[in-house]
Design an enzyme around this catalytic site. Structure first.
Site, mmCIF file in Angstrom:
data_model
loop_
_atom_site.group_PDB
_atom_site.id
_atom_site.type_symbol
_atom_site.label_atom_id
_atom_site.label_comp_id
_atom_site.label_asym_id
_atom_site.label_seq_id
_atom_site.Cartn_x
_atom_site.Cartn_y
_atom_site.Cartn_z
ATOM 1 N N GLU A 175 47.561 21.976 31.977
ATOM 2 C CA GLU A 175 46.694 23.021 31.454
ATOM 3 C C GLU A 175 46.055 22.325 30.318
ATOM 4 O O GLU A 175 46.165 23.107 29.114
ATOM 5 C CB GLU A 175 47.462 24.234 31.226
ATOM 6 C CG GLU A 175 48.242 24.869 32.253
ATOM 7 C CD GLU A 175 48.944 26.157 31.797
ATOM 8 O OE1 GLU A 175 49.124 27.070 32.297
ATOM 9 O OE2 GLU A 175 49.576 26.105 30.647
ATOM 10 N N CYS B 182 31.679 35.806 2.513
ATOM 11 C CA CYS B 182 32.316 36.711 1.478
ATOM 12 C C CYS B 182 33.679 36.137 1.519
ATOM 13 O O CYS B 182 34.462 37.342 1.620
ATOM 14 C CB CYS B 182 31.872 37.886 1.151
ATOM 15 S SG CYS B 182 30.355 38.012 0.643
ATOM 16 N N TYR C 105 37.997 25.935 20.563
ATOM 17 C CA TYR C 105 38.400 26.890 19.623
ATOM 18 C C TYR C 105 37.306 27.210 18.462
ATOM 19 O O TYR C 105 37.821 27.644 17.427
ATOM 20 C CB TYR C 105 39.956 26.613 19.230
ATOM 21 C CG TYR C 105 40.978 26.428 20.309
ATOM 22 C CD1 TYR C 105 41.493 27.362 21.114
ATOM 23 C CD2 TYR C 105 41.477 25.254 20.780
ATOM 24 C CE1 TYR C 105 42.285 27.391 22.106
ATOM 25 C CE2 TYR C 105 42.363 24.776 21.684
ATOM 26 C CZ TYR C 105 42.746 26.022 22.355
ATOM 27 O OH TYR C 105 43.688 25.753 23.376
HETATM 28 C C1 LIG Z 1 49.829 28.511 27.866
HETATM 29 C C2 LIG Z 1 48.836 27.565 27.384
HETATM 30 N N1 LIG Z 1 48.569 26.609 28.246
HETATM 31 C C3 LIG Z 1 47.351 25.738 27.516
HETATM 32 C C4 LIG Z 1 46.965 25.710 26.472
HETATM 33 C C5 LIG Z 1 45.984 24.728 26.338
HETATM 34 O O1 LIG Z 1 46.279 24.155 24.959
HETATM 35 P P1 LIG Z 1 45.301 22.983 24.604
HETATM 36 O O2 LIG Z 1 44.009 23.378 24.307
HETATM 37 O O3 LIG Z 1 45.864 22.424 23.277
HETATM 38 O O4 LIG Z 1 45.399 21.778 25.442
HETATM 39 C C6 LIG Z 1 47.315 26.724 25.646
HETATM 40 C C7 LIG Z 1 46.753 26.988 24.229
HETATM 41 O O5 LIG Z 1 47.254 27.759 23.382
HETATM 42 C C8 LIG Z 1 48.312 27.783 26.066
HETATM 43 O O6 LIG Z 1 48.669 28.591 25.262
#
Ligand SMILES: Cc1ncc(COP(=O)(O)O)c(C=O)c1O
Length: 421
Positions: free
Chosen positions: A279, A350, A379
């Site tokens: 993921e 601020c 992010y």
């Molecule tokens: C369950 C899960 N999968 C995947 C990710 C993706 O993480 P990254 O952007 O560091 O690959 C996150 C990020 O918080 C997550 O909580």
């Protein structure tokens, strides 16, 4: 002197055309990363899947682009699910996460037919089983486990330790005979397990540790219950390059050793290789993004620190304040000019903590100059806010010299548009 060129586009012209602050996202970078995922993971190992973690950066346009490249999607709220569905993503390619999915979100997910729900607690398991029963459906689930790893990253993005708010401890699952309960439920189909150990990991030791713990747990699960998982999800977390970091590691640095562990385990236990999913979020979009700002006030304190303030900051990028993230920055019209001094790039909010970059060498800067912060694709927009009533920036997609407005800049009118007078 040449300007900074990003995916074939002159960034000064982008700043002049669209204004600042401006998120600029390179389609070519995103496609390159997805090609690497295909080459080093999907095409290399049978029965593998990659889902993009939408929390890193999500717009309908980004979903369409990534969907076209063949990846699935990890969503963590009704809003992320809605956006993916509006982009035309097939629900079966969606994995639904969250430590506190609401009843309505679960109903929405089951109703639209998401492929997998990653179950994060026992109360959620009961809710899912009841809800799916009422809806005459059966949902495929994975249990998110906490492998007990303290990852080398900021504590706020370390998620695989036993005291994390995410997931369930394998010990609790086993001692509470919770797997047996899940397996006996009529409306949920347990497929396997998930972990996500943290984000921005530049060392593969946490991933390897977690997979070993997961496999030890699975061995116990097989012995006790006879259940053999058909799917494992190894989460994301693969690090990218920020300031002072060495270049990012290839995906295979993380996935090869994890796959080796899984393949060896399956051979030793004489069980079928499960579907293995990853993921990645930041890995796909992090370095694909830059943010352009214009310099305003410049001043030097009594103590000798020079603050270069720009027209954005915490509302478009809270990561320095939240995680002490370290961004690299460049003066986009002054490429090749020698650095003159260390400066601190401050936002316009601020908040004393509204700093984008601490102590970075820069060429001589003056009001009106443009600055680019690098690796802001992940992010940033997804964590943006309207703090101090500052409208969110526009987002432009670029590819091989062409630019396209993908998200218009918010207006002051947008700020009050939801109010009921
Ligand atoms: C369950 C899960 N999968 C995947 C990710 C993706 O993480 P990254 O952007 O560091 O690959 C996150 C990020 O918080 C997550 O909580």
């Amino acid at each position: 002197m040449t300007n900074y060129i990003f995916d074939g586009c002159d960034t000064v012209k982008l700043a002049e055309k669209y204004g600042t602050p401006l998120y600029v996202i390179s389609e070519s970078h995103i496609i390159e990363r997805i090609d690497e995922i295909k080459r080093d993971f999907l095409d290399k190992y049978p029965n593998t899947k990659a889902v993009y973690a939408c929390k890193a950066l999500q717009t309908v346009g980004i979903c369409k682009l990534i969907d076209k490249e063949g990846l699935g999607f990890d969503v963590v709220s009704g809003g992320e699910l809605y956006t993916a569905i509006r982009a035309g993503v097939s629900p079966s390619k969606i994995v639904f996460h969250g430590n506190n999915k609401t009843y309505d979100e679960c109903k929405m997910a089951i109703d639209c037919g998401v492929g997998t729900i990653v179950c994060d607690s026992i109360s959620e398991l009961i809710m899912l089983n009841d809800l799916a029963g009422e809806m005459n459906k059966r949902v495929e689930i994975l249990f998110r486990i906490t492998p007990g790893v303290n990852s080398h990253t900021h504590e706020y993005i370390s998620t695989g330790h036993h005291e994390s708010k995410f997931g369930i401890s394998p010990k609790i699952l086993l001692e509470g005979r919770l797997l047996e309960s899940a397996l006996s439920m009529q409306n949920v189909l347990l497929k396997g397990f998930h972990f996500h150990v943290g984000s921005q990991l530049t060392d593969n030791s946490s991933h390897i540790f977690a997979v070993k713990k997961l496999l030890e747990f699975i061995k116990e699960v097989i012995n006790i219950t006879g259940f053999i998982p058909s799917e494992l999800n190894l989460g994301g977390g693969y690090g990218i390059q920020y300031r002072d970091d060495p270049p990012r590691k290839p995906l295979s640095y993380y996935t090869d050793p994890m796959m080796e562990e899984i393949i060896t385990f399956c051979n030793n236990e004489n069980i079928k290789l499960p579907t293995v999913t990853i993921e990645p979020g930041r890995f796909i979009v992090g370095e694909a993004g830059i943010t352009l700002y214009q310099v305003g006030t410049i001043k030097t304190t009594l103590g000798g620190r020079t603050f270069v303030s720009v027209d954005g900051g915490f509302p478009d990028n809270p990561r320095t304040a939240l995680y002490h993230a370290k961004y690299d920055a460049i003066a986009i019209e002054k490429m090749g000019e020698p650095n003159q001094s260390l400066v601190t790039i401050a936002g316009k909010c601020c908040e004393s903590g509204d700093i984008l970059v601490w102590d970075i060498p820069m060429p001589e800067l003056k009001r009106g100059d443009y600055i680019a912060l690098l690796s802001t694709g992940a992010y940033n927009y997804s964590m943006s806010s309207n703090y101090n009533r500052i409208p969110r920036p526009a987002l432009v997609m670029v590819k091989e010299g062409k630019d396209r407005l993908s998200l218009r800049r918010e207006t002051y009118e947008d700020l009050i548009s939801k109010e009921i007078f």
